[in-house]
Design a protein around this motif. Structure first.
Motif, mmCIF file in Angstrom:
data_model
loop_
_atom_site.group_PDB
_atom_site.id
_atom_site.type_symbol
_atom_site.label_atom_id
_atom_site.label_comp_id
_atom_site.label_asym_id
_atom_site.label_seq_id
_atom_site.Cartn_x
_atom_site.Cartn_y
_atom_site.Cartn_z
ATOM 1 N N MET A 1 37.600 43.446 46.182
ATOM 2 C CA MET A 1 36.416 43.777 45.401
ATOM 3 C C MET A 1 35.193 43.292 46.164
ATOM 4 N N SER A 2 34.130 44.034 46.089
ATOM 5 C CA SER A 2 32.934 43.731 46.873
ATOM 6 C C SER A 2 32.250 42.437 46.467
ATOM 7 N N GLY A 3 32.480 41.946 45.260
ATOM 8 C CA GLY A 3 31.800 40.752 44.792
ATOM 9 C C GLY A 3 32.383 39.452 45.319
ATOM 10 N N ASN A 4 33.458 39.510 46.073
ATOM 11 C CA ASN A 4 34.050 38.292 46.607
ATOM 12 C C ASN A 4 33.042 37.550 47.477
ATOM 13 N N GLY A 5 32.914 36.255 47.227
ATOM 14 C CA GLY A 5 32.003 35.441 48.015
ATOM 15 C C GLY A 5 30.578 35.394 47.488
ATOM 16 N N ALA A 6 30.296 36.073 46.397
ATOM 17 C CA ALA A 6 28.934 36.081 45.839
ATOM 18 C C ALA A 6 28.574 34.682 45.336
ATOM 19 N N PRO A 7 27.342 34.240 45.570
ATOM 20 C CA PRO A 7 26.938 32.912 45.105
ATOM 21 C C PRO A 7 26.726 32.898 43.591
ATOM 22 N N GLU A 8 26.914 31.737 43.002
ATOM 23 C CA GLU A 8 26.566 31.536 41.598
ATOM 24 C C GLU A 8 25.124 31.044 41.584
ATOM 25 N N LEU A 9 24.192 31.945 41.361
ATOM 26 C CA LEU A 9 22.779 31.578 41.390
ATOM 27 C C LEU A 9 22.335 31.022 40.052
ATOM 28 N N THR A 10 21.605 29.931 40.107
ATOM 29 C CA THR A 10 20.932 29.423 38.922
ATOM 30 C C THR A 10 19.443 29.554 39.190
ATOM 31 N N VAL A 11 18.724 29.924 38.174
ATOM 32 C CA VAL A 11 17.297 30.161 38.334
ATOM 33 C C VAL A 11 16.545 29.296 37.340
ATOM 34 N N ILE B 1 29.280 47.260 32.351
ATOM 35 C CA ILE B 1 29.666 47.772 31.036
ATOM 36 C C ILE B 1 31.068 47.264 30.700
ATOM 37 N N GLU B 2 31.516 47.515 29.480
ATOM 38 C CA GLU B 2 32.844 47.069 29.085
ATOM 39 C C GLU B 2 33.885 47.580 30.078
ATOM 40 N N GLY B 3 34.704 46.676 30.578
ATOM 41 C CA GLY B 3 35.731 47.019 31.541
ATOM 42 C C GLY B 3 35.288 46.898 32.992
ATOM 43 N N SER B 4 33.998 46.658 33.236
ATOM 44 C CA SER B 4 33.495 46.499 34.609
ATOM 45 C C SER B 4 33.946 45.177 35.191
ATOM 46 N N LYS B 5 34.082 45.160 36.493
ATOM 47 C CA LYS B 5 34.438 43.936 37.205
ATOM 48 C C LYS B 5 33.197 43.165 37.640
ATOM 49 N N GLU B 6 32.067 43.867 37.753
ATOM 50 C CA GLU B 6 30.828 43.249 38.219
ATOM 51 C C GLU B 6 29.650 43.770 37.405
ATOM 52 N N ASP B 7 28.530 43.070 37.500
ATOM 53 C CA ASP B 7 27.301 43.469 36.821
ATOM 54 C C ASP B 7 26.171 43.442 37.853
ATOM 55 N N CYS C 1 28.368 54.325 46.112
ATOM 56 C CA CYS C 1 29.803 54.332 45.842
ATOM 57 C C CYS C 1 30.481 55.611 46.318
ATOM 58 N N ASP C 2 31.754 55.470 46.637
ATOM 59 C CA ASP C 2 32.546 56.624 47.053
ATOM 60 C C ASP C 2 32.957 57.497 45.873
ATOM 61 N N ASN C 3 33.050 56.885 44.678
ATOM 62 C CA ASN C 3 33.470 57.669 43.511
ATOM 63 C C ASN C 3 32.901 57.040 42.242
ATOM 64 N N GLU C 4 33.027 57.769 41.147
ATOM 65 C CA GLU C 4 32.459 57.316 39.881
ATOM 66 C C GLU C 4 33.108 56.023 39.389
ATOM 67 N N GLN C 5 34.405 55.843 39.611
ATOM 68 C CA GLN C 5 35.071 54.633 39.148
ATOM 69 C C GLN C 5 34.487 53.385 39.808
ATOM 70 N N GLN C 6 34.171 53.479 41.090
ATOM 71 C CA GLN C 6 33.543 52.335 41.760
ATOM 72 C C GLN C 6 32.210 51.997 41.103
ATOM 73 N N ALA C 7 31.452 53.007 40.735
ATOM 74 C CA ALA C 7 30.163 52.771 40.076
ATOM 75 C C ALA C 7 30.381 52.131 38.705
ATOM 76 N N LEU C 8 31.329 52.633 37.941
ATOM 77 C CA LEU C 8 31.617 52.067 36.624
ATOM 78 C C LEU C 8 32.092 50.618 36.737
ATOM 79 N N ASP C 9 32.847 50.315 37.789
ATOM 80 C CA ASP C 9 33.337 48.949 37.997
ATOM 81 C C ASP C 9 32.212 47.965 38.294
ATOM 82 N N ARG C 10 31.055 48.437 38.686
ATOM 83 C CA ARG C 10 29.930 47.581 39.068
ATOM 84 C C ARG C 10 28.771 47.639 38.072
#
Length: 161
Positions: A1-11, A131-137, A119-128
């Motif tokens: 998944m593309s989000g691997n390694g993303a920082p936990e940002l606090t603002v 929304i409900e069922g997404s892996k990333e926001d 994204c290469d396809n609609e599912q990749q976009a939905l995963d990011r």
């Protein structure tokens, strides 16, 4: 998944910032999720009520972001989605939007949160899309990055002469 390694940002220290969101209209479900994620993050940071500008598509993101950056906003969050099709259109739109948003940030000095899904396809976009069922926001991530950059840039001291 593309989000691997993303920082936990606090603002902290973002209260009262003027933030604008420019959001494309293509792919309604994905865009509604991206926009909701960005708005939620900005509320949590205590920024002023953001201005939301809807534009036709991803190609128009840079010109709208530039207008907002030049009109006193502390940060701009750019949201859009381009899904690969069977023609080179995808490559041209993605490159133009990415290069344009980079140029807006560099030319104006206003941080631009990059929330353009390519994204290469609609599912990749939905995963990011956040929304409900997404892996990333990615809407939330783009808003967080823009505001965190404003706060970080405030710590940069001007050289004394």
């Amino acid at each position: 998944m593309s989000g691997n390694g993303a920082p936990e940002l606090t603002v902290e220290g973002a209260e009262g910032l003027r933030v604008a969101i420019v959001a494309a209209q293509w792919h309604t479900t994905v865009m509604d999720g991206l926009l909701a994620g960005a708005l939620t993050a900005l509320r949590e940071f205590g920024t002023a009520e953001p201005t939301v500008v809807r534009i036709p598509g991803a190609f128009e993101l840079p010109i709208a972001a530039k207008a907002l950056a030049e009109n006193g906003y502390d940060a701009v969050v750019a949201l859009g989605v381009v899904i690969r099709g069977g023609t080179p259109h995808f490559d041209y739109v993605c490159a133009a939007a990415t290069d344009g948003l980079t140029r807006v940030a560099l030319d104006t000095g206003v941080p631009v949160g990059f929330g353009l899904l390519t994204c290469d396809n609609e599912q990749q976009a939905l995963d990011r899309a956040g929304i409900e069922g997404s892996k990333e926001d990615k809407g939330r991530e783009a808003a967080t990055a823009a505001v965190a950059t404003v706060v970080a840039l405030r710590t940069v001291a001007a050289p004394s002469h």
